[in-house]
Design an enzyme around this catalytic site. Structure first.
Site, mmCIF file in Angstrom:
data_model
loop_
_atom_site.group_PDB
_atom_site.id
_atom_site.type_symbol
_atom_site.label_atom_id
_atom_site.label_comp_id
_atom_site.label_asym_id
_atom_site.label_seq_id
_atom_site.Cartn_x
_atom_site.Cartn_y
_atom_site.Cartn_z
ATOM 1 C CE LYS A 144 41.757 77.722 85.510
ATOM 2 N NZ LYS A 144 40.861 76.544 85.625
HETATM 3 C C1 PLP Z 1 42.331 77.921 79.328
HETATM 4 C C2 PLP Z 1 40.988 77.987 79.988
HETATM 5 N N1 PLP Z 1 40.065 78.819 79.497
HETATM 6 C C3 PLP Z 1 38.847 78.928 80.063
HETATM 7 C C4 PLP Z 1 38.507 78.185 81.174
HETATM 8 C C5 PLP Z 1 37.141 78.322 81.760
HETATM 9 O O1 PLP Z 1 37.199 78.733 83.095
HETATM 10 P P1 PLP Z 1 35.937 78.556 84.035
HETATM 11 O O2 PLP Z 1 35.980 77.170 84.588
HETATM 12 O O3 PLP Z 1 36.120 79.595 85.108
HETATM 13 O O4 PLP Z 1 34.737 78.808 83.216
HETATM 14 C C6 PLP Z 1 39.431 77.319 81.723
HETATM 15 C C7 PLP Z 1 39.104 76.517 82.899
HETATM 16 O O5 PLP Z 1 39.802 75.645 83.317
HETATM 17 C C8 PLP Z 1 40.707 77.206 81.117
HETATM 18 O O6 PLP Z 1 41.621 76.373 81.609
#
Ligand code: PLP
Length: 388
Positions: A184
């Site tokens: 990210k």
């Molecule tokens: C659109 C979206 N929502 C939620 C998430 C979940 O993030 P995390 O990996 O921090 O749980 C991601 C992760 O890539 C994502 O791309």
């Protein structure tokens, strides 16, 4: 061909971040503590909100947000099929029902013109996803939410640093959740953050993220702390550690600079590839916004190219160019197809994107020469010149 592999994404980690992690390790306090408190204050200031609460991941944050909104069995939550599976999974986790609305073909964001038709008497929340860091058109969404008394939970996993009509994503609205996964725009290794203006929601999230305990470990184990606590609710163990916050403390001050570098590279891709007929480039909408450019994800014109997206990826990788897929259309995953009877044809735009989307390398420290390697590789694969 490149000698070394160019990843599609790479975090920029400073020496200061490494030293801050080492400091945590040497201090003997590794888990949630003073560094997390400092990081949360920095985030709240950056986002202009009273409450920024960190947790182990954005997935955890989205789940807890739905719980704080008291969303449960029988309730419907609207999101899109063009997202990471976590956006849908969390709706399932709280026992609610997934309701999908297709995305726009050119922005990959929810098609707000189709939203109202998807609202039923059971709808409790809308979860728009700011795809690749491009802010969704939020005004019509919040207007509909007001009209039908719905909550809005913004899946802002891609969008820290993005802005909508002059305001930071995360600084307004009901609830926003960001991801700090290493791909990210800024990272804490793994981690997430929820921002809200609501004292009540902040209190609920604080409880839910740490066992439902009325005080945190830092308060309990410190010299002046009391070892006693009460369980107010059977909560989760979703806290962020100080080791993670140590990284974030030295990422956030550079976030805007990271985004500037990403934006310059994304604009250069757009310029160089504007006449390259084998790829359809992502488009930006007319409303005022700042794109966070988490991803540069065009789609392959597979009929013209006469190769599939996966074949293109294999060719790029054989030339030492990393790439990835964000995302396959989530409604076609076996769990969702089986449970909801979703099938090919239900969400044509998400399907068209999911079949042909490819994330090209984009990260703040990527050099122009590395970007030229990507463009050269595309030129070679398609045996055509990329002009300008
Ligand atoms: C659109 C979206 N929502 C939620 C998430 C979940 O993030 P995390 O990996 O921090 O749980 C991601 C992760 O890539 C994502 O791309």
């Amino acid at each position: 061909m490149r000698d070394s592999f160019l990843p599609f994404s790479k975090p920029s980690i400073s020496e200061a971040a490494i030293n801050e992690v080492t400091d945590s390790m040497r201090s003997g306090w590794l888990t949630t503590g003073p560094k997390l408190k400092k990081f949360e204050q920095m985030l709240a200031e950056y986002l202009h909100v009273p409450h920024a609460l960190c947790m182990s991941s954005a997935t955890a944050g989205l789940q807890l947000a739905l719980m704080a909104l008291d969303i449960q069995k029988g309730d419907e939550v609207i999101t899109t099929p063009m997202t990471f599976a976590a956006s849908l999974n969390v709706i399932e986790m709280v026992g609610a029902t997934v309701k999908l609305v297709d995305v726009e073909r050119d922005t990959y964001n929810i098609d707000v013109t189709k939203l109202e038709a998807a609202i039923t008497k059971n709808t409790k929340a809308i979860m728009p996803v700011h795809f690749a860091g491009l802010p969704v058109d939020l005004d019509p969404i919040y207007a509909l939410a007001k009209k039908y008394n719905l909550a809005v939970l913004e899946d802002a996993a891609h969008a820290i640093g993005a802005e909508y009509k002059g305001k930071k994503i995360g600084s307004f609205g009901d609830l926003q959740v960001f991801s700090f996964h290493p791909n990210k725009n800024m990272t804490t290794g793994e981690g997430g953050c929820l921002s809200t203006h609501s004292d009540k929601i902040a209190e609920q999230i604080s409880l839910l993220r740490f066992h439902g305990m009325d005080r945190e470990a830092w308060n309990r184990f410190g010299k002046d702390g009391s070892p006693h606590y009460k369980i107010i609710y059977p909560g989760f163990k979703y806290n962020m550690m100080d080791i993670q916050a140590a990284i974030g403390i030295h990422q956030l001050p550079f976030l805007d600079e990271f985004i500037e570098k990403r934006t310059a590279l994304a604009k250069r891709y757009l310029e160089k590839l504007k006449d390259f007929e084998y790829l359809t480039l992502p488009k930006s909408p007319d409303y005022q916004h700042k794109h966070a450019w988490h991803l540069f994800a065009p789609t392959l014109n597979d009929k013209l190219a006469k190769i599939s997206r996966d074949e293109l990826m294999a060719k790029l990788k054989s030339m030492n160019i990393g790439c990835s897929v964000h995302y396959e259309a989530t409604h076609l995953y076996p769990y969702y197809a089986n449970k909801y009877g979703f099938k090919l044809g239900d969400f044509p735009n998400a399907e068209a994107i999911g079949k042909n989307v490819i994330s090209l390398p984009l990260f703040p420290d990527m050099t122009i020469s590395e970007q030229d390697d990507v463009l050269d590789a595309l030129e070679q694969i398609f045996n055509t010149s990329i002009t300008n």
